[in-house]
Write an enzyme that holds these catalytic residues in place. Structure first.
Site, mmCIF file in Angstrom:
data_model
loop_
_atom_site.group_PDB
_atom_site.id
_atom_site.type_symbol
_atom_site.label_atom_id
_atom_site.label_comp_id
_atom_site.label_asym_id
_atom_site.label_seq_id
_atom_site.Cartn_x
_atom_site.Cartn_y
_atom_site.Cartn_z
ATOM 1 N N ASP A 51 0.486 5.113 1.429
ATOM 2 C CA ASP A 51 -0.310 5.792 2.185
ATOM 3 C C ASP A 51 0.342 7.189 1.855
ATOM 4 O O ASP A 51 1.509 7.385 1.629
ATOM 5 C CB ASP A 51 -0.370 5.671 3.839
ATOM 6 C CG ASP A 51 -1.074 4.601 4.035
ATOM 7 O OD1 ASP A 51 -1.965 4.038 3.229
ATOM 8 O OD2 ASP A 51 -0.603 3.930 5.157
ATOM 9 N N ASP B 17 0.793 -1.289 -0.167
ATOM 10 C CA ASP B 17 -0.061 0.117 0.090
ATOM 11 C C ASP B 17 0.897 1.469 -0.222
ATOM 12 O O ASP B 17 1.944 1.123 0.403
ATOM 13 C CB ASP B 17 -0.931 -0.045 1.215
ATOM 14 C CG ASP B 17 -1.936 -1.135 1.271
ATOM 15 O OD1 ASP B 17 -2.470 -1.391 0.352
ATOM 16 O OD2 ASP B 17 -1.517 -1.881 2.323
ATOM 17 N N ASP C 90 4.892 6.197 15.244
ATOM 18 C CA ASP C 90 5.397 5.180 16.224
ATOM 19 C C ASP C 90 6.786 5.042 16.230
ATOM 20 O O ASP C 90 7.635 5.356 17.302
ATOM 21 C CB ASP C 90 4.667 4.033 16.282
ATOM 22 C CG ASP C 90 4.533 3.396 14.969
ATOM 23 O OD1 ASP C 90 5.504 3.829 13.928
ATOM 24 O OD2 ASP C 90 3.750 2.321 14.490
#
Length: 366
Positions: free
Chosen positions: A70, A68, A134
């Protein structure tokens, strides 16, 4: 290598980020989805910043093709929606935009602010957004038009060193979002990066924070593990860090009590990984088969049940209910659990009729 600067309170230049050029990061544009580049190009032509962000950049740097792409931007969701007709705004607390190209979905989010810590919902700047990420290996921004990687937190060096480093201070990172512990363990397997001793100890000590996490979020994380083709290693590491009991408490307790079941369960995960590698579009029920089959075998003497010609419908109904409770707090679609249970019973010699369905449900995607 270039440097991005900002200014301090007295107007003096302050180094903010390192910018890696094409010769330094070696990312090939051929590995990037052309529609992702198109989205970024459109946003930039409308006067906005836009970057590929997160795991996709990490994968590109190590030479893997991302699943993917993003995208992050300083455009607001309403503005993104106006630019792309083939899109819709999703989310309640923090809105973002899904842009559609046929069957492909690109998630486009607005930079987030740190005004409410690392889990607030206010829009912000790229300088703030990076501090919401994170781990450093997921906090990289890539501009495919300039072919530059922007690194605020030393993520490129951490990827090269093979180490997982938190962006958010250890005393806050898991309190603000306990699911980050599961992601750290998953990344340590899928990237080959090590969990430093201090980080691993913090995860073990913080594991109970997962207890109040919603079943929907835990379901999402387990589905990512199931679809990773590395479930055996991830679950083994989650067991080692006391996390798996919060994803699958019944299975974990049974593994602790019964060494044979533990060996069988982990062996079945190896089978699952091979199945996923060779069957990318398989439905979820096919994968749940590997998660549940060893547990179902422990329920009764299935050879005796088959020989006694017990009513298959009753056996199915009872087994389905037990499996539903066993897999909690995970909440898969009823049709997929139904498929898995029927397949397991058939493999055990119970002639349960397959449920009629008008369509197959595609695999859950990470």
């Amino acid at each position: 290598m270039l440097i991005r600067y900002s200014t301090d309170e007295k107007g003096r230049p302050v180094e903010k980020a390192v910018i890696y050029t094409k010769k330094e990061h070696n990312i090939s544009l051929s590995c990037i989805d052309s529609d992702a580049i198109f989205i970024i190009d459109c946003l930039k032509k409308n006067g906005f910043e836009a970057y590929i962000v997160g795991g996709a950049v990490r994968d590109l740097i190590v030479g893997r093709t991302p699943k993917d792409f993003d995208i992050v931007t300083d455009a607001t969701p309403s503005r993104i929606k106006k630019i792309f007709r083939n899109s819709r705004i999703i989310g309640k607390r923090f809105r973002l935009v899904h842009v559609f190209f046929g069957q492909k979905i690109f998630e486009v989010s607005t930079f987030r602010s740190t005004c409410d810590g690392s889990v607030g919902n206010a829009f912000g700047t790229i300088d703030e957004d990076v501090m919401r990420r994170d781990f450093t290996l997921n906090a990289l921004y890539y501009d495919p038009l300039k072919e530059q990687v922007i690194d605020y937190v030393g993520g490129v060096n951490d990827i090269k060193k093979g180490v997982i480093t938190p962006v958010i201070p250890l005393e806050r990172i898991f309190i603000e979002d306990p699911v980050r512990m599961l992601r750290a363990v998953k990344y340590s397997v899928t990237t080959g990066c090590k969990l430093p001793r201090k980080l691993k100890k913090k995860i073990c000590n913080s594991a109970p924070l997962l207890s109040p996490v919603s079943p929907s979020r835990l379901t999402e994380e387990l589905l990512k593990i199931i679809n990773s083709s590395r479930s055996n290693e991830i679950v083994s590491r989650a067991l080692d860090t006391d996390l798996y009991v919060y994803l699958q408490p019944a299975a974990t307790n049974l593994m602790l009590e019964n060494k044979k079941f533990a060996a069988d369960y982990l062996s079945s995960l190896k089978e699952l990984d091979e199945f996923v590698k060779n069957n990318h579009d398989a439905r979820l029920g096919e994968k749940l088969f590997f998660i549940l089959k060893d547990f179902v075998k422990t329920l009764t003497d299935w050879k005796l049940e088959a020989e006694s010609q017990s009513p298959a419908a009753e056996l199915y109904k009872r087994t389905w209910t037990i499996c539903r409770n066993f897999i909690l707090p995970i909440n898969p679609q009823r049709t997929e659990l139904d498929y898995a249970v029927r397949k397991i019973l058939l493999s055990l010699g119970i002639k349960v009729k397959p449920k009629k369905t008008r369509k197959l449900y595609p695999a859950e995607k990470e």
